[in-house]
Scaffold this motif. Structure first.
Motif, PDB file in Angstrom:
ATOM      1  N   PHE A 148      53.035  26.945  36.458  1.00 42.50           N
ATOM      2  CA  PHE A 148      52.512  28.136  37.124  1.00 42.50           C
ATOM      3  C   PHE A 148      53.575  28.858  37.952  1.00 42.50           C
ATOM      4  O   PHE A 148      53.247  29.697  38.787  1.00 42.50           O
ATOM      5  CB  PHE A 148      51.319  27.766  38.004  1.00 42.50           C
ATOM      6  N   LEU A 149      54.848  28.529  37.675  1.00 40.45           N
ATOM      7  CA  LEU A 149      55.960  29.182  38.365  1.00 40.45           C
ATOM      8  C   LEU A 149      55.766  29.151  39.875  1.00 40.45           C
ATOM      9  O   LEU A 149      56.010  30.136  40.577  1.00 40.45           O
ATOM     10  CB  LEU A 149      56.117  30.627  37.864  1.00 40.45           C
ATOM     11  N   SER A 150      55.324  27.985  40.368  1.00 39.56           N
ATOM     12  CA  SER A 150      55.083  27.808  41.795  1.00 39.56           C
ATOM     13  C   SER A 150      55.986  26.687  42.303  1.00 39.56           C
ATOM     14  O   SER A 150      56.931  26.285  41.620  1.00 39.56           O
ATOM     15  CB  SER A 150      53.601  27.486  42.033  1.00 39.56           C
ATOM     16  N   ASN A 151      55.719  26.179  43.500  1.00 33.94           N
ATOM     17  CA  ASN A 151      56.501  25.057  44.026  1.00 33.94           C
ATOM     18  C   ASN A 151      55.586  23.875  44.311  1.00 33.94           C
ATOM     19  O   ASN A 151      54.360  24.032  44.426  1.00 33.94           O
ATOM     20  CB  ASN A 151      57.271  25.458  45.286  1.00 33.94           C
ATOM     21  N   LYS A 152      56.184  22.701  44.427  1.00 40.32           N
ATOM     22  CA  LYS A 152      55.407  21.471  44.581  1.00 40.32           C
ATOM     23  C   LYS A 152      54.530  21.508  45.835  1.00 40.32           C
ATOM     24  O   LYS A 152      53.388  21.053  45.807  1.00 40.32           O
ATOM     25  CB  LYS A 152      56.341  20.265  44.636  1.00 40.32           C
ATOM     26  N   GLU A 153      55.077  22.032  46.919  1.00 38.23           N
ATOM     27  CA  GLU A 153      54.333  22.025  48.179  1.00 38.23           C
ATOM     28  C   GLU A 153      53.053  22.862  48.064  1.00 38.23           C
ATOM     29  O   GLU A 153      51.983  22.442  48.519  1.00 38.23           O
ATOM     30  CB  GLU A 153      55.215  22.571  49.312  1.00 38.23           C
ATOM     31  N   THR A 154      53.167  24.017  47.426  1.00 36.02           N
ATOM     32  CA  THR A 154      51.994  24.890  47.267  1.00 36.02           C
ATOM     33  C   THR A 154      50.922  24.218  46.424  1.00 36.02           C
ATOM     34  O   THR A 154      49.735  24.238  46.768  1.00 36.02           O
ATOM     35  CB  THR A 154      52.410  26.222  46.614  1.00 36.02           C
ATOM     36  N   ILE A 155      51.349  23.618  45.307  1.00 34.59           N
ATOM     37  CA  ILE A 155      50.391  22.956  44.419  1.00 34.59           C
ATOM     38  C   ILE A 155      49.763  21.755  45.102  1.00 34.59           C
ATOM     39  O   ILE A 155      48.544  21.531  45.012  1.00 34.59           O
ATOM     40  CB  ILE A 155      51.088  22.533  43.108  1.00 34.59           C
ATOM     41  N   GLN A 156      50.564  20.968  45.823  1.00 35.68           N
ATOM     42  CA  GLN A 156      50.038  19.791  46.510  1.00 35.68           C
ATOM     43  C   GLN A 156      48.996  20.185  47.548  1.00 35.68           C
ATOM     44  O   GLN A 156      47.927  19.568  47.646  1.00 35.68           O
ATOM     45  CB  GLN A 156      51.183  19.023  47.178  1.00 35.68           C
ATOM     46  N   LYS A 157      49.284  21.230  48.315  1.00 36.83           N
ATOM     47  CA  LYS A 157      48.315  21.692  49.324  1.00 36.83           C
ATOM     48  C   LYS A 157      47.045  22.203  48.658  1.00 36.83           C
ATOM     49  O   LYS A 157      45.937  21.977  49.153  1.00 36.83           O
ATOM     50  CB  LYS A 157      48.945  22.793  50.175  1.00 36.83           C
ATOM     51  N   ARG A 158      47.196  22.899  47.535  1.00 35.94           N
ATOM     52  CA  ARG A 158      46.041  23.433  46.816  1.00 35.94           C
ATOM     53  C   ARG A 158      45.135  22.294  46.352  1.00 35.94           C
ATOM     54  O   ARG A 158      43.899  22.360  46.472  1.00 35.94           O
ATOM     55  CB  ARG A 158      46.530  24.254  45.623  1.00 35.94           C
TER      56      ARG A 158
END
Length: 414
Positions: A148-158
């Motif tokens: 999703f062209l994102s970063n690990k921290e954003t996905i983990q928080k989501r």
């Protein structure tokens, strides 16, 4: 297969099965504990199989070890036991004596219930997709972030926020009641449709990740088709759509990862076995009383798998797009319709319709207009290619547009 290769494969296929069964047994609020148990099981497999060799039945070994670890944890941790036992008894999801049922039937039932839980409408669309990939597809946070062209921290928080919402709202690992099932199934199908599209039309550059997103979406749709309550016409229609699209997956890119347009694809690279499966599911989808967007899009995709490029073919596609836009309008569908309109009724008619669509900041809009203007107005063609080049983000698409722009400027070199 060496255990170094086998374990990642098994993690992708078995992780969700065991987590789903543990959550069904001990309650969905304990999903993080269930994931930890299964992760520890795979870690032990890596250590043990490296020393003693791969067991004859690796999946059965994983089930047995995970089951024992879960029961030991349940019995050993007094605080945990009291907390979980109260929750479990309150939800009536366990019988005494305590056991963990890892039969094929219970695994499928647990995964199906988990699918409805992670696609609960109280969660955001992004959270539903991330949870589905993490829990049901065995994707790591890094893989999801890359897809999703994102970063690990954003996905983990989501993911953590989504789990907290499921706990807060006391969502249970049960299929919705019959009166709520149609609405909830519609939401699940929407998420799986988006998941497949994210793989098929993704702007990410990693082809492996993109293809796996599509395959996982199809696997989860098959899970729905294998259950009587969710084997509905619209479910079959969505599977047909995915089969037709996936049949052309390998033909859409060359060895350099560059996109190959539909009319330029080598049809020998199409997967005709998948096309036949798509035809089967499309036939099954016709047994319902109403038509959904999945039905119409599946018929459009079916016609795209027909090799003969005739006006009749494009007339049929055009009519399906007309019905689709009446049912559920979207600018992207309208844009796709104009291509079929050009093939059926000519470029001038298609340009007139395309200019009505509000996608001026979308590079695909300008790419299509460039193609429509090609035989009519070379200057307009170059203008739209230049605009598309300024709007596009991925390197592969930039290369394609630059090639088209070069050809438009020097048509004698073609």
């Amino acid at each position: 297969m060496p255990h170094q290769q086998l374990i990642p494969h098994l993690f992708r296929s078995e992780f969700s099965k065991i987590v789903s069964v543990l959550c069904k047994t001990f309650g969905l609020p304990n999903i993080q504990w269930a994931e930890d148990i299964v992760s520890e099981t795979f870690l032990l497999a890596t250590e043990t199989w490296g020393l003693k060799g791969t067991p004859d039945n690796p999946s059965a070994w994983l089930y047995k070890v995970a089951r024992n670890k879960a029961l030991d944890s349940f019995r050993r941790e007094d605080t945990f036991r009291k907390k979980v036992k109260a929750e479990v008894e309150q939800q009536e999801t366990i019988t005494q004596p305590l056991d963990i049922d890892l039969s094929d039937h219970n695994i499928q039932d647990s995964q199906l219930s988990m699918l409805f839980a992670v696609c609960h409408p109280l969660l955001s669309r992004e959270a539903q997709i991330a949870l589905a990939l993490k829990i049901l597809c065995g994707f790591g946070v890094t893989e999801i972030a890359h897809a999703f062209l994102s970063n690990k921290e954003t996905i983990q928080k989501r993911i953590q926020r989504a789990k907290a919402q499921l706990r807060q709202h006391q969502v249970q690992l049960l299929l919705p009641p019959p009166e709520a099932l149609p609405h909830r199934l519609d939401n699940v199908l929407r998420i799986l449709y988006l998941l497949f599209n994210e793989g098929y039309y993704s702007s990410a550059n990693e082809k492996r990740i993109r293809k796996e997103l599509c395959l996982e979406a199809m696997r989860l749709i098959l899970l729905l088709l294998n259950a009587e309550a969710t084997c509905q016409p619209e479910t079959n229609a969505l599977m047909a759509l995915c089969c037709f699209h996936a049949s052309r997956f390998e033909a859409r890119e060359n060895e350099r990862g560059e996109q190959i347009l539909y009319l330029e694809q080598n049809r020998a690279d199409w997967d005709y076995a998948l096309i036949r499966k798509g035809e089967y599911y499309l036939h099954q989808s016709g047994q319902g009383a109403h038509i959904t967007r999945y039905h119409l899009e599946a018929v459009i995709a079916y016609w795209h798998t027909q090799p003969v490029d005739t006006r009749e073919k494009w007339e049929n596609i055009l009519q399906m797009y007309n019905r689709l836009l009446q049912l559920e309008y979207s600018p992207v569908a309208a844009l796709n319709r104009t291509y079929a309109l050009a093939k059926a009724n000519g470029h001038a008619a298609a340009i007139k319709e395309a200019l009505k669509i509000n996608l001026k900041n979308n590079h695909l809009f300008h790419l299509l207009l460039a193609e429509l203007y090609q035989p009519l107005d070379a200057q307009k063609q170059r203008e739209h290619l230049t605009t598309a080049l300024a709007l596009v983000e991925t390197e592969n698409e930039k290369k394609i547009i630059l090639q088209k722009l070069q050809q438009a400027r020097h048509p004698q070199d073609q």
